[in-house]
Design an enzyme around this catalytic site. Structure first.
Site, mmCIF file in Angstrom:
data_model
loop_
_atom_site.group_PDB
_atom_site.id
_atom_site.type_symbol
_atom_site.label_atom_id
_atom_site.label_comp_id
_atom_site.label_asym_id
_atom_site.label_seq_id
_atom_site.Cartn_x
_atom_site.Cartn_y
_atom_site.Cartn_z
ATOM 1 N N THR A 489 10.135 4.054 1.685
ATOM 2 C CA THR A 489 9.211 4.370 0.589
ATOM 3 C C THR A 489 8.592 3.081 0.066
ATOM 4 O OG1 THR A 489 10.786 4.131 -1.236
ATOM 5 C CG2 THR A 489 10.703 6.276 -0.118
ATOM 6 N N CYS A 490 7.540 3.224 -0.725
ATOM 7 C CA CYS A 490 6.921 2.099 -1.431
ATOM 8 C C CYS A 490 7.005 2.399 -2.919
ATOM 9 C CB CYS A 490 5.478 1.915 -0.986
ATOM 10 S SG CYS A 490 5.314 1.459 0.734
ATOM 11 N N SER A 491 8.224 2.549 -3.396
ATOM 12 C CA SER A 491 8.468 2.986 -4.773
ATOM 13 C C SER A 491 9.460 2.069 -5.463
ATOM 14 C CB SER A 491 9.020 4.422 -4.770
ATOM 15 O OG SER A 491 9.500 4.780 -6.046
#
Length: 518
Positions: A489-491
């Site tokens: 993810t890019c969170s």
């Protein structure tokens, strides 16, 4: 699980305060009077002007170097950006609503039946590079307008533009979008777009002309706001989280991975050196025609971001030997190789681009494995682009599946050799400094733009994303022959990262595997 923060948001600069001294040169509405500036006020104006001169000069240089963005855009970009803004912004309650936004059609007057275009931008995705560039510009412009929405509305009210111009509500979204761009380029004349197919849209010209007539008052209102709020730069208006990402975006390098089916990393470095590039050991000071190797991914190189256009003109990039892409997807692809045994296959699940599929396929080739991509044959444009990318990169080990992931099970004969699942779900993109570029390139959730422009994601939106992520990860854990899962993810939210992985492992069926996941 792989996480990576990417930073590539375009910065913006708005006019300085010199226009305050020109305030009385234009006529004002009769019911609005302006008090002449006092000597002390003039001193404040001159002081603030001196403080921002150096900053403005540097930011103008940065703007001229940003990736191919001209001074102004084609009329269609403004129109589509207004449509994106109109459907993305959140309507305020009546007590705080300064401006009413009506509905705007995502197509021009000469294109009334554009039903096949992108549902958000109104731009038809036909794979043409100029069309993709227009789409990117439209979303970037709408996103930046969302960032400064409240400020732009204050300017339109304070300058009396909103009342005196009597613009219909269905053009106000177009007004704020064009106003942002005019302030960003200090009302400089638009550069002509030399493409025959770019037509004129009368509403765009009407709004632009009206704003130009109010140029002095608009700049003066902005200047007064900056003085009142003591803003050294206009970025100071943004929430801290958004401002920090915008500042970091100015120093992030350009990432590109080497297609090892066409050239080794050593051969690529030698080719770059003979082409005038200098190899350095660290990414800290990437200045000039230099590059360095990435410390996390063995086949990724770093360049100064300003070299993007220069690199895109080389055969290395046009022939897909060197592929420019953000690092988060390269991390996911490189994480596959150590998990994959000889002859093992990979199953790709989630939201990603054709370039990401190609990168994973390159990794699988080294182990004589195949890549199965599920749920893509239902999207004809993606399927067409994917086939083109696979041909140009030389990848011959990709198999497409029309079924969605939740429709597959361990008994499916096509995936009996799958040993690694690469799960790239739609996520909040909250760790990205330029979420627009990532969302467009990697088929992300475009409904996130409003929250990201304010530095927050609503609980309901986050819950919906997490629910889907948990469903897919839990399903992936039920395949008994799978030895590894790459979940990326890019969170920044634990709910999408460590917490979700922990809960999925706790709830996994221990009987499904002889050796449990860790």
């Amino acid at each position: 699980m792989v996480k990576q923060t990417l930073n590539s948001t375009l910065d913006s600069d708005l006019p300085d305060v010199t226009s305050l001294n020109l305030l009385d040169q234009e006529s004002s509405p009769k019911n609005k009077t302006h008090t002449p500036l006092s000597p002390m006020r003039k001193v404040c104006v001159q002081s603030l002007k001196k403080r921002v001169t150096a900053v403005s000069a540097e930011r103008n240089r940065v703007r001229m170097e940003r990736e191919g963005t001209p001074l102004g855009f084609p009329d269609s970009v403004y129109f589509h950006a207004a449509a994106i803004f109109q459907r993305t912004h959140v309507e305020k309650d009546l007590a705080h609503r300064l401006i009413r936004y009506g509905h705007i059609s995502p197509s021009g007057d000469d294109d009334d039946d554009d039903d096949d275009g992108d549902k958000d931008s109104g731009i038809v995705d036909d794979g043409d590079p100029s069309t993709k560039q227009n789409e990117h510009w439209a979303y970037e412009l709408a996103f930046n307008t969302l960032k400064y929405q409240d400020l732009l509305e204050e300017i339109l009210i304070d300058s009396y533009f909103y009342r005196s111009q009597q613009m219909p509500d269905d053009l106000m979204a177009l007004v704020v979008v064009i106003l942002y761009d005019l302030l960003d380029r200090k009302f400089q004349t638009r550069e002509p777009i030399k493409r025959v197919e770019e037509g004129l849209i009368k509403e765009v010209r009407q709004v632009e002309d009206s704003l130009y007539r109010f140029k002095t008052k608009l700049e003066a209102s902005l200047a007064q706001y900056r003085i009142k709020q003591n803003l050294l730069t206009i970025d100071s208006y943004l929430p801290p989280a958004v401002r920090a990402k915008q500042q970091r975006s100015q120093t992030v390098p350009l990432y590109a991975w080497v297609n090892t089916l066409k050239a080794s990393i050593e051969d690529m470095c030698e080719t770059l050196r003979t082409s005038g590039f200098t190899q350095v050991d660290s990414h800290i000071n990437l200045v000039g025609n230099v590059f360095c190797k990435d410390k996390h991914c063995s086949n990724v190189l770093l360049f100064p971001r300003r070299l993007r256009k220069q690199l895109e003109k080389t055969k290395l990039v046009t022939e897909h030997t060197l592929i420019i892409q953000d690092k988060s997807r390269s991390l996911a692809a490189c994480a596959v190789h150590p998990l994959l045994g000889k002859g093992g296959d990979i199953l790709m699940v989630g939201s990603f681009s054709a370039l990401t599929v190609a990168h994973v396929a390159v990794q699988a080739t080294a182990c004589s494995g195949c890549v199965h991509v599920c749920g893509v044959l239902n999207v004809s444009t993606f399927n067409k682009e994917l086939q083109s990318i696979l041909t140009s990169t030389g990848c011959k080990n990709v198999k497409l599946m029309s079924e969605y992931f939740n429709e597959l099970n361990e008994w499916d004969l096509r995936i009996q050799k799958v040993r690694v699942i690469v799960l790239l779900p739609q996520c909040s993109a909250s760790a990205l400094c330029n979420p627009v570029e990532f969302i467009l390139n990697e088929n992300g959730d475009r409904g996130l733009l409003h929250g990201l422009s304010k530095g927050t994601i609503s609980d309901s939106k986050l819950d919906a994303l997490v629910a889907k992520q948990k469903q897919d990860l839990s399903h992936a854990l039920n395949f008994p022959k799978v030895k590894g899962i790459v979940y990326c993810t890019c969170s920044v939210y634990p709910e999408e990262n460590e917490q979700l992985v922990k809960r999925a492992l706790e709830n996994a069926d221990s009987k499904a595997k002889a050796v449990a996941f860790r």
